[in-house]
Design a protein around this motif. Structure first.
Motif, PDB file in Angstrom:
ATOM      1  N   ALA A 199       0.796  -1.351   0.236  1.00 51.51           N
ATOM      2  CA  ALA A 199      -0.009   0.129   0.333  1.00 51.51           C
ATOM      3  C   ALA A 199       1.086   1.427   0.141  1.00 51.51           C
ATOM      4  N   VAL A 200       1.767   0.657   1.125  1.00 50.11           N
ATOM      5  CA  VAL A 200       2.696   2.161   0.649  1.00 50.11           C
ATOM      6  C   VAL A 200       3.517   2.180  -0.379  1.00 50.11           C
ATOM      7  N   ASP A 201       4.245   1.220  -1.050  1.00 51.69           N
ATOM      8  CA  ASP A 201       4.923   1.277  -2.314  1.00 51.69           C
ATOM      9  C   ASP A 201       3.917   2.274  -3.221  1.00 51.69           C
ATOM     10  N   HIS A 202       3.249   1.459  -3.301  1.00 53.71           N
ATOM     11  CA  HIS A 202       1.675   1.016  -4.445  1.00 53.71           C
ATOM     12  C   HIS A 202       0.721   2.841  -4.389  1.00 53.71           C
ATOM     13  N   GLY A 203       1.077   3.677  -3.295  1.00 48.94           N
ATOM     14  CA  GLY A 203       0.115   4.418  -3.464  1.00 48.94           C
ATOM     15  C   GLY A 203      -0.323   5.290  -3.942  1.00 48.94           C
ATOM     16  N   PRO A 204       0.762   5.846  -4.520  1.00 43.98           N
ATOM     17  CA  PRO A 204       0.265   6.773  -5.963  1.00 43.98           C
ATOM     18  C   PRO A 204      -0.708   6.382  -6.462  1.00 43.98           C
ATOM     19  N   ALA A 205      -0.191   4.905  -7.972  1.00 46.53           N
ATOM     20  CA  ALA A 205      -1.502   4.397  -8.291  1.00 46.53           C
ATOM     21  C   ALA A 205      -3.011   3.645  -7.785  1.00 46.53           C
ATOM     22  N   LEU A 206      -2.590   3.809  -6.486  1.00 54.02           N
ATOM     23  CA  LEU A 206      -4.379   2.812  -5.758  1.00 54.02           C
ATOM     24  C   LEU A 206      -4.915   4.204  -5.583  1.00 54.02           C
ATOM     25  N   ARG A 207      -4.219   5.747  -5.277  1.00 61.43           N
ATOM     26  CA  ARG A 207      -5.098   6.091  -5.070  1.00 61.43           C
ATOM     27  C   ARG A 207      -5.895   7.054  -7.053  1.00 61.43           C
ATOM     28  N   GLY A 208      -4.708   6.856  -8.070  1.00 65.85           N
ATOM     29  CA  GLY A 208      -5.181   6.829  -9.297  1.00 65.85           C
ATOM     30  C   GLY A 208      -6.349   5.765  -9.779  1.00 65.85           C
ATOM     31  N   VAL A 209      -6.396   4.889  -9.160  1.00 66.59           N
ATOM     32  CA  VAL A 209      -7.661   3.899  -9.355  1.00 66.59           C
ATOM     33  C   VAL A 209      -8.554   3.940  -8.367  1.00 66.59           C
TER      34      VAL A 209
END
Length: 246
Positions: A199-209
């Motif tokens: 969640a921390v490492d991929h946070g920007p991508a997760l927010r984007g989806v």
């Protein structure tokens, strides 16, 4: 009998291979619109899906059940197909793949030091995280090609989980019930750490989806509860093909 149960999984994997061949690949020619943060995220997951599975398959062979070993080979082939599709998705979006990533290297190194049962417990952490990730990508990517690829991978991962749960259910059945519960509680603890790291490492991508870090970790933990129960001695679902559109 154990052999018969794994024979059903061999049939399931083979039927899915035929269905996948009949369906064909997504139409890569339409291209993909992938924002930079999603590209970086998919690149890391592509590295994690790639690999020949030789360590796992060697342990499966040594376990002494050739039917299980055959099913494990078909599982590895599906994982390799995921890596192939993610690479082609990145190419359709004008991006390349990574040669490697530290998180995957550490994950693989730990798995290779372990026996089959412990390796499967570690592998199941990745499978549960993948369920939440590909669901988020399918539903929130906003790009038809990315959503289709994520949907296909998600359908496979949903079938992989009960396959691994069956083997772990049998492996952990040799332990006393309190020990089984301790193992699965520890597994869920490690899973929560892994989910938080992703969640921390991929946070920007997760927010984007459209998925917050908190929601992603909560989803990982929520879906893990019935799996822990199945591994600890509860009922394990049999092989049922999950259509990619689900």
């Amino acid at each position: 009998m154990i052999k018969n149960r794994y024979a059903a999984w061999v049939d399931e994997f083979e039927a899915e291979r035929e269905r996948r061949a009949a369906l064909g690949d997504p139409d890569w020619r339409r291209g993909a619109q992938l924002p930079p943060e999603l590209v970086r995220s998919i690149q890391k997951f592509q590295v994690g899906e790639d690999g020949d599975g030789s360590a796992l398959l060697g342990k499966a062979d040594r376990a002494g059940d050739p039917v299980y070993a055959a099913a494990a080979r078909l599982f590895v082939a599906e994982e390799q197909n995921h890596a192939r599709m993610l690479a082609l998705l990145l190419e359709a979006g004008g991006a390349g793949t990574l040669a490697g990533h530290w998180s995957d290297a550490a994950f693989v190194r730990v798995r290779r030091l372990l026996g089959l049962r412990a390796e499967l417990l570690v592998l199941m952490i990745a499978e549960v995280v993948a369920l939440a990730y590909y669901r988020a990508l399918r539903d929130g990517a906003g790009d038809p090609l990315a959503s289709e690829v994520a949907g296909r991978i998600l359908a496979d991962e949903r079938r992989h989980v009960p396959f691994h749960c069956l083997r772990l259910n049998e492996g952990l059945s040799r332990l006393p019930r309190p020990a089984r519960r301790a193992v699965t509680a520890g597994w869920r603890g490690l899973l929560s750490c892994a989910g938080l790291l992703v969640a921390v490492d991929h946070g920007p991508a997760l927010r984007g989806v459209g998925v917050s870090r908190r929601a992603f970790v909560a989803e990982v933990l929520r879906t893990s509860a019935p799996m822990a129960s199945a591994m600890a001695g509860g009922p394990v679902a049999g092989p049922v093909t999950v259509p990619a559109a689900v």
